[in-house]
Design a protein around this motif. Structure first.
Motif, PDB file in Angstrom:
ATOM      1  N   LEU A 164      -4.253  11.125  -8.831  1.00  0.00           N
ATOM      2  CA  LEU A 164      -3.137  10.369  -8.256  1.00  0.00           C
ATOM      3  C   LEU A 164      -3.473   8.917  -7.953  1.00  0.00           C
ATOM      4  N   LEU A 165      -4.752   8.574  -7.851  1.00  0.00           N
ATOM      5  CA  LEU A 165      -5.143   7.226  -7.437  1.00  0.00           C
ATOM      6  C   LEU A 165      -4.525   6.112  -8.290  1.00  0.00           C
ATOM      7  N   PRO A 166      -4.507   6.209  -9.621  1.00  0.00           N
ATOM      8  CA  PRO A 166      -3.889   5.121 -10.408  1.00  0.00           C
ATOM      9  C   PRO A 166      -2.405   4.926 -10.114  1.00  0.00           C
ATOM     10  N   PHE A 167      -1.719   5.990  -9.695  1.00  0.00           N
ATOM     11  CA  PHE A 167      -0.299   5.867  -9.378  1.00  0.00           C
ATOM     12  C   PHE A 167      -0.069   5.069  -8.106  1.00  0.00           C
ATOM     13  N   LEU A 168      -1.102   4.853  -7.311  1.00  0.00           N
ATOM     14  CA  LEU A 168      -1.001   3.985  -6.148  1.00  0.00           C
ATOM     15  C   LEU A 168      -1.498   2.583  -6.450  1.00  0.00           C
ATOM     16  N   VAL A 169      -2.602   2.478  -7.179  1.00  0.00           N
ATOM     17  CA  VAL A 169      -3.223   1.173  -7.405  1.00  0.00           C
ATOM     18  C   VAL A 169      -2.321   0.266  -8.245  1.00  0.00           C
ATOM     19  N   LEU A 170      -1.763   0.782  -9.314  1.00  0.00           N
ATOM     20  CA  LEU A 170      -1.013  -0.062 -10.239  1.00  0.00           C
ATOM     21  C   LEU A 170       0.257  -0.651  -9.614  1.00  0.00           C
ATOM     22  N   PRO A 171       1.161   0.147  -9.039  1.00  0.00           N
ATOM     23  CA  PRO A 171       2.341  -0.478  -8.419  1.00  0.00           C
ATOM     24  C   PRO A 171       2.009  -1.297  -7.186  1.00  0.00           C
ATOM     25  N   LEU A 172       0.979  -0.894  -6.441  1.00  0.00           N
ATOM     26  CA  LEU A 172       0.606  -1.655  -5.255  1.00  0.00           C
ATOM     27  C   LEU A 172       0.043  -3.013  -5.643  1.00  0.00           C
ATOM     28  N   ARG A 178       2.936 -10.336  -6.123  1.00  0.00           N
ATOM     29  CA  ARG A 178       4.198 -11.037  -5.884  1.00  0.00           C
ATOM     30  C   ARG A 178       4.243 -11.719  -4.524  1.00  0.00           C
ATOM     31  N   ILE A 179       3.283 -11.437  -3.658  1.00  0.00           N
ATOM     32  CA  ILE A 179       3.243 -12.091  -2.351  1.00  0.00           C
ATOM     33  C   ILE A 179       2.855 -13.549  -2.533  1.00  0.00           C
ATOM     34  N   ASP A 180       3.660 -14.429  -1.985  1.00  0.00           N
ATOM     35  CA  ASP A 180       3.459 -15.873  -2.155  1.00  0.00           C
ATOM     36  C   ASP A 180       2.206 -16.319  -1.392  1.00  0.00           C
ATOM     37  N   ASP A 181       1.280 -16.927  -2.117  1.00  0.00           N
ATOM     38  CA  ASP A 181       0.048 -17.415  -1.480  1.00  0.00           C
ATOM     39  C   ASP A 181       0.316 -18.536  -0.485  1.00  0.00           C
ATOM     40  N   PRO A 204       1.923  -6.653   6.465  1.00  0.00           N
ATOM     41  CA  PRO A 204       3.354  -6.333   6.606  1.00  0.00           C
ATOM     42  C   PRO A 204       4.146  -6.567   5.331  1.00  0.00           C
ATOM     43  N   LEU A 205       3.775  -7.581   4.549  1.00  0.00           N
ATOM     44  CA  LEU A 205       4.495  -7.844   3.312  1.00  0.00           C
ATOM     45  C   LEU A 205       4.214  -6.794   2.245  1.00  0.00           C
ATOM     46  N   SER A 206       3.030  -6.190   2.295  1.00  0.00           N
ATOM     47  CA  SER A 206       2.683  -5.153   1.326  1.00  0.00           C
ATOM     48  C   SER A 206       3.059  -3.758   1.795  1.00  0.00           C
ATOM     49  N   LEU A 207       3.503  -3.632   3.042  1.00  0.00           N
ATOM     50  CA  LEU A 207       3.785  -2.314   3.609  1.00  0.00           C
ATOM     51  C   LEU A 207       4.917  -1.575   2.897  1.00  0.00           C
ATOM     52  N   PRO A 208       6.038  -2.229   2.529  1.00  0.00           N
ATOM     53  CA  PRO A 208       7.081  -1.485   1.811  1.00  0.00           C
ATOM     54  C   PRO A 208       6.590  -0.873   0.504  1.00  0.00           C
ATOM     55  N   ALA A 209       5.804  -1.619  -0.265  1.00  0.00           N
ATOM     56  CA  ALA A 209       5.264  -1.080  -1.511  1.00  0.00           C
ATOM     57  C   ALA A 209       4.291   0.050  -1.233  1.00  0.00           C
TER      58      ALA A 209
END
Length: 285
Positions: A164-172, A178-181, A204-209
């Motif tokens: 299951l690990l790749p199913f988390l790493v790739l979309p995350l 996409r988070i603005d630097d 917090p910005l990555s929490l929804p994903a």
């Protein structure tokens, strides 16, 4: 009697592109919803008409409840292990140069090129009594007899996390990129430490994903069948293995349908809770 205005009709009816999706929607309704309806019908079908005795049997039988609790525990542990390993990995990959990030990403994608069958059986070589882990621990003197890593919940959890690990790493990783630097630079310019920038801005910005990935992994692990069958060795039966036994060995289709319906209801409940938490998080932000 009120009539809908043309603008209201346009919002209800699909547009030109939406009409093209109707054949696909029809296929989904026929292939998925028809079989799901048959499952629900089978779960309440008795010799004398509609009945709930199959749900009562599934709920009051201790063996079935133990299997469900074990499934829930293994699913939570494997999902948590994926988060502990996958989030730092995705965060580290985000900070890499594009060329090195592509190389690491290729290594992650390589797991999809290897059959789950091969990857699962490979863990027998690693976790067995004469496997690599036990031989290493015995050679260093940390243990004096092999540990029972295989055919246990530990082995099943490790195997499921590996799949299951790749199913988390790739979309995350995609969401993190996409988070603005400029937001991170702005926090740094205001004197925030690296930890504060991560914890109060980036996380917090990555929490929804992350929440969506956790939900996906948890749902996938609930219905796992092959990995518990191989790495559990029949000693760690999960819901998927129980359904296989009820259908293929004892031919108790109605009971299997009732258990499947209960699992579906539990999954929908988890999804509803996730939507509520996500909405509350968006409101606070």
């Amino acid at each position: 009697m009120t009539t809908l205005s043309p603008s209201r009709w346009r919002r209800i009816l699909p547009d030109a592109n939406g009409w093209r999706a109707l054949p696909l929607l029809a296929v989904v309704l026929i292939v998925f919803d028809y079989s799901l309806g048959g499952l629900l019908t089978q779960s309440v079908k008795g010799s004398d008409g509609l009945t709930l005795q199959h749900f009562e049997e599934a709920w009051t039988t201790n063996a079935y409840l133990h299997v469900f609790v074990d499934t829930l525990r293994v699913s939570l542990l494997s999902t948590a292990l994926c988060v502990l390993l996958g989030y730092p990995l995705a965060y580290w990959m985000r900070g890499l140069d594009k060329r090195f990030r592509a190389m690491v990403l290729a290594l992650v994608l390589m797991t999809f090129w290897v059959s789950i069958l091969v990857r699962t059986y490979a863990w027998i070589v690693v976790l067995g009594n004469a496997g690599l882990v036990n031989r290493l621990l015995l050679g260093t003197g940390l243990i004096h007899e092999p540990l029972t890593l295989l055919y246990s919940e530990f082995g099943v959890t490790i195997g499921m996390a590996n799949v299951l690990l790749p199913f988390l790493v790739l979309p995350l990783l995609t969401a993190m990129l996409r988070i603005d630097d400029r937001l991170l630079h702005a926090a740094a310019s205001l004197g925030a430490s690296r930890f504060a920038i991560f914890w109060r801005v980036f996380f917090p910005l990555s929490l929804p994903a992350l929440g969506s990935c956790v939900l996906l992994l948890f749902m996938l692990s609930l219905g796992a069948y092959f990995i518990p069958a191989v790495l559990g060795g029949g000693k760690v039966p999960l819901v998927g293995n129980l359904l296989d036994t009820l259908i293929n060995e004892t031919s108790e289709w109605a009971l299997a349908a009732a258990i499947s319906t209960m699992l579906l209801g539990f999954s929908l409940g988890v999804f509803w809770v996730y939507l509520r938490l996500n909405r509350m998080t968006e409101t606070k932000l």
